[in-house]
Write a protein that holds these residues in place. Structure first.
Motif, short mmCIF file in Angstrom:
data_model
loop_
_atom_site.label_atom_id
_atom_site.label_comp_id
_atom_site.label_asym_id
_atom_site.label_seq_id
_atom_site.Cartn_x
_atom_site.Cartn_y
_atom_site.Cartn_z
N LEU A 27 0.81 -1.21 0.00
CA LEU A 27 0.00 0.00 0.00
C LEU A 27 0.84 1.27 0.00
N LEU A 28 2.15 1.12 -0.13
CA LEU A 28 3.03 2.28 -0.12
C LEU A 28 3.29 2.79 -1.54
N ASP A 29 3.61 4.06 -1.64
CA ASP A 29 3.98 4.64 -2.92
C ASP A 29 5.37 4.13 -3.32
N VAL A 30 5.62 4.13 -4.60
CA VAL A 30 6.90 3.67 -5.14
C VAL A 30 7.52 4.78 -5.98
N THR A 46 10.23 1.72 -2.19
CA THR A 46 8.98 2.14 -1.56
C THR A 46 9.22 3.39 -0.73
N VAL A 47 8.21 4.24 -0.69
CA VAL A 47 8.28 5.49 0.07
C VAL A 47 7.46 5.32 1.35
N PRO A 48 8.07 5.47 2.53
CA PRO A 48 7.32 5.31 3.78
C PRO A 48 6.14 6.27 3.84
N ARG A 49 5.05 5.80 4.45
CA ARG A 49 3.89 6.68 4.63
C ARG A 49 4.19 7.64 5.77
N GLY A 50 4.10 8.92 5.49
CA GLY A 50 4.40 9.93 6.49
C GLY A 50 3.41 9.91 7.65
N SER A 51 3.91 10.24 8.84
CA SER A 51 3.05 10.29 10.01
C SER A 51 3.72 11.16 11.06
#
Length: 292
Positions: free
Chosen positions: A40-43, A56-61
């Motif tokens: 479900l992460l962006d690439v 993969t790009v970690p989902r920011g939080s």
């Protein structure tokens, strides 16, 4: 010494909270942020040794999000308090949905403790727990929802975060027809169809539901506080719940300001926020009067 990146810090918080939950016998699921499945992460593409590779790009939080079994919430909050965590907002001042309490540790930062997830009833935890997976965060084995449940949770988050939140693209935009059908099935199983409808801009036909205005308000990112309070009043189904809406309309809880400022607000800062609240209400009332 170099400060750890925000993603690393949040990952460590997840691990710390899971250690506390394990010791206290608390059932807890890790959601959003670094707990999101790689699918479900962006690439993005970058060049390494002269060749293009996908990463993969970690989902920011900004903080760590955990979903605790409703029966275990009180025990968990007592446990984290013993380890130096302090409450920043109450469940009722944390959001219009009254679903999460923000806690803070002076050495590592913030976490949101969810007693339920907006769009899902409290009873949904049992189903999520029964089909859980796991991921290593902060060198600790952390329970997470199944992949299809993560899709649904991201969609419900996107539904109350404006019309173009990237979570909708992550969980739906790149999903196959089979994956989308699977999410719709789970939403029906967990009684989460309204939140999913808000995420997918399918609210037509839900107008009679008590929470329709609330989801519509956040879906449209409506800035009107009067509109929000009207929606919250309609969504409140008990006299006790409606009384909380009235209190939030009349009284200002300094804990929500503390969360914004990062420190305990002074009397002057509280007074300034109260004046701003009153000013906002007066302007909105005048605007509505002029529109009639």
């Amino acid at each position: 010494m170099t400060e750890p990146s925000n993603h690393v810090r949040i990952t460590l918080i997840h691990g710390v909270l899971q250690r506390i939950a394990d010791d206290a016998g608390v059932r807890m699921l890790h959601i959003k942020g670094p707990a999101v499945a790689p699918e479900l992460l962006d690439v993005k593409t970058k060049v390494e040794d002269g060749e293009e590779v996908e990463v993969t790009v970690p989902r920011g939080s900004g903080d760590a999000d955990v979903l605790v079994h409703p029966a275990d919430v009180r025990r968990f909050l007592k446990a984290v308090h013993r380890y130096g965590w302090v409450k920043k907002t109450s469940f009722y001042t944390g959001s219009a949905f009254g679903h999460a309490q923000n806690i803070y540790h002076p050495k590592i930062g913030n976490a949101d403790v969810h007693r339920y997830y907006p769009g899902l009833p409290e009873s949904a935890f049992q189903q999520l727990w029964a089909n859980r997976g796991s991921v290593t965060l902060g060198n600790v084995n952390c329970p997470v929802p199944s992949l299809r449940a993560q899709r649904l949770i991201l969609l419900l988050h996107g539904a109350r975060s404006g019309p173009t939140h990237p979570d909708v693209g992550r969980a739906w935009g790149r999903a196959s027809e089979e994956e989308r059908a699977d999410v719709r099935y789970l939403a029906g199983l967990l009684n989460a169809e309204l939140g999913l409808a808000a995420a997918l801009d399918e609210l037509d036909g839900w107008e009679k539901h008590p929470e329709y205005l609330l989801w519509k308000h956040f879906r449209e990112a409506n800035p009107s506080r009067l509109n929000e309070w009207r929606a919250r009043w309609r969504a409140a189904r008990t006299l006790r719940a409606k009384s909380r809406v009235v209190r939030s309309f009349i009284f200002f809880d300094p804990s929500s300001l503390e969360s914004t400022l990062g420190h305990k607000p002074t009397a002057g800062e509280i007074a300034k926020r109260n004046v701003a609240r009153i000013g906002t209400l007066v302007r909105e009332l005048r605007r509505r009067r002029d529109e009639q």
